[in-house]
Design an enzyme around this catalytic site. Structure first.
Site, PDB file in Angstrom:
ATOM      1  N   GLU A 177       0.809  -1.219   0.000  1.00 23.13           N
ATOM      2  CA  GLU A 177       0.000   0.000   0.000  1.00 23.13           C
ATOM      3  C   GLU A 177       0.845   1.273   0.000  1.00 23.13           C
ATOM      4  O   GLU A 177       0.389   2.324   0.456  1.00 23.13           O
ATOM      5  CB  GLU A 177      -0.952  -0.008   1.192  1.00 23.13           C
ATOM      6  CG  GLU A 177      -2.052  -1.050   1.077  1.00 23.13           C
ATOM      7  CD  GLU A 177      -3.135  -0.829   2.112  1.00 23.13           C
ATOM      8  OE1 GLU A 177      -4.245  -0.451   1.720  1.00 23.13           O
ATOM      9  OE2 GLU A 177      -2.864  -1.041   3.315  1.00 23.13           O
ATOM     10  N   HIS A 182      -0.529   5.472   8.007  1.00 26.61           N
ATOM     11  CA  HIS A 182      -1.693   4.626   7.695  1.00 26.61           C
ATOM     12  C   HIS A 182      -1.805   3.570   8.779  1.00 26.61           C
ATOM     13  O   HIS A 182      -0.858   2.818   9.027  1.00 26.61           O
ATOM     14  CB  HIS A 182      -1.555   3.949   6.342  1.00 26.61           C
ATOM     15  CG  HIS A 182      -2.557   2.843   6.133  1.00 26.61           C
ATOM     16  ND1 HIS A 182      -3.918   3.031   6.275  1.00 26.61           N
ATOM     17  CD2 HIS A 182      -2.395   1.526   5.847  1.00 26.61           C
ATOM     18  CE1 HIS A 182      -4.545   1.887   6.058  1.00 26.61           C
ATOM     19  NE2 HIS A 182      -3.639   0.955   5.809  1.00 26.61           N
ATOM     20  N   HIS A 192     -11.329  -0.484   7.005  1.00 30.76           N
ATOM     21  CA  HIS A 192      -9.888  -0.641   6.830  1.00 30.76           C
ATOM     22  C   HIS A 192      -9.081   0.113   7.882  1.00 30.76           C
ATOM     23  O   HIS A 192      -8.097  -0.398   8.397  1.00 30.76           O
ATOM     24  CB  HIS A 192      -9.501  -0.171   5.425  1.00 30.76           C
ATOM     25  CG  HIS A 192      -8.102  -0.504   5.016  1.00 30.76           C
ATOM     26  ND1 HIS A 192      -7.710  -0.562   3.704  1.00 30.76           N
ATOM     27  CD2 HIS A 192      -6.987  -0.773   5.727  1.00 30.76           C
ATOM     28  CE1 HIS A 192      -6.417  -0.862   3.628  1.00 30.76           C
ATOM     29  NE2 HIS A 192      -5.952  -0.996   4.857  1.00 30.76           N
ATOM     30  N   HIS A 206      -4.609   0.732  11.069  1.00 30.25           N
ATOM     31  CA  HIS A 206      -5.870   0.000  11.178  1.00 30.25           C
ATOM     32  C   HIS A 206      -6.461   0.251  12.572  1.00 30.25           C
ATOM     33  O   HIS A 206      -7.058  -0.629  13.165  1.00 30.25           O
ATOM     34  CB  HIS A 206      -5.645  -1.494  10.955  1.00 30.25           C
ATOM     35  CG  HIS A 206      -4.978  -1.807   9.652  1.00 30.25           C
ATOM     36  ND1 HIS A 206      -4.165  -2.904   9.472  1.00 30.25           N
ATOM     37  CD2 HIS A 206      -4.991  -1.149   8.469  1.00 30.25           C
ATOM     38  CE1 HIS A 206      -3.713  -2.914   8.224  1.00 30.25           C
ATOM     39  NE2 HIS A 206      -4.198  -1.853   7.600  1.00 30.25           N
TER      40      HIS A 206
END
Length: 243
Positions: free
Chosen positions: A81, A100, A171, A102
């Protein structure tokens, strides 16, 4: 914090700390990633090879360009990603760091009609709107939910727009900043706000920060980023998890 330009070596050092801080503060686990724009090349960013964030060392950091191409003498792979990072950096010249995660408390706000809004002054940067990225609009009904190509990265960057945070349905989310400490601060306090907001909503009607309060508190907090950054580093030292 010092406003002097960082060297690449200093940026790598901060990136290692950022990875470990975010794990220690329960935002990242075995997954998620952090990057910083290369201070010596604005068209590239620094990110770890594909490894659990808690294990990242300076030797694990490599370079990547805004097309998502890895530049590494050892020919190592980074995260699938990476396009989250490359396309946000492309779209947002002001952004110098991207997280990023979760982050567990964020997930409910990405899959329900409940909007994530600032409930306390520490999360004032959220403002009146935290957008939600819907991957189905760009990738169809059968993706694995991962932003694994430039087209999906561009769609996420478009959803983020000028905001500091965007949620990703089912996500997690992304947080950006003009420095690694700011991006880390935002990732940590976005998770905190989500937990507090869910608790408050269960009790009754919630009084959120006004636009004026959000703006004033954000300006104040931006001048204090070194305070929690040093605390988070010290916690790692005390836990025996410092790089």
């Amino acid at each position: 914090m010092s406003t002097a330009p960082m060297t690449r070596e200093q940026a790598i050092d901060e990136l290692v700390w950022a990875n470990r801080i975010l794990v220690n503060e329960n935002v990242l686990d075995g997954f998620g990633h952090v990057s910083v724009r290369d201070p010596e090349r604005a068209d590239r960013f620094l990110i770890a090879r594909s490894i659990a964030p808690a294990l990242v060392t300076a030797a694990d950091v490599l370079g990547c360009d805004l097309d998502g191409t890895v530049h590494d003498a050892q020919e190592r792979r980074t995260y699938m990603e990476r396009f989250i990072h490359s396309e946000i950096y492309r779209a947002r010249p002001d952004v110098l760091a991207v997280v990023h995660s979760h982050s567990p408390a964020l997930i409910p706000f990405g899959v329900t009609g409940a909007r994530l809004r600032p409930i306390c002054h520490m999360s004032s940067f959220l403002g009146s709107l935290t957008p939600v990225f819907e991957i189905r609009l760009s990738g169809g009904e059968s993706t694995d939910m991962l932003v694994r190509n430039a087209a999906l990265g561009r769609a996420l960057a478009d959803t983020l727009g000028p905001h500091p945070v965007a949620l990703m349905r089912g996500h997690g989310g992304v947080a950006v900043g003009v420095s690694l400490p700011q991006a880390v601060f935002r990732a940590i306090y976005t998770e905190s706000n989500a937990r507090l907001q869910a608790q408050a909503m269960a009790l009754g009607a919630v009084e959120y920060l006004s636009a004026g309060e959000s703006g004033a508190a954000t300006e104040t907090n931006n001048g204090q980023l070194d305070r929690p950054w040093q605390l988070w580093k010290q916690r790692l030292v005390e836990a025996g998890r410092a790089p």
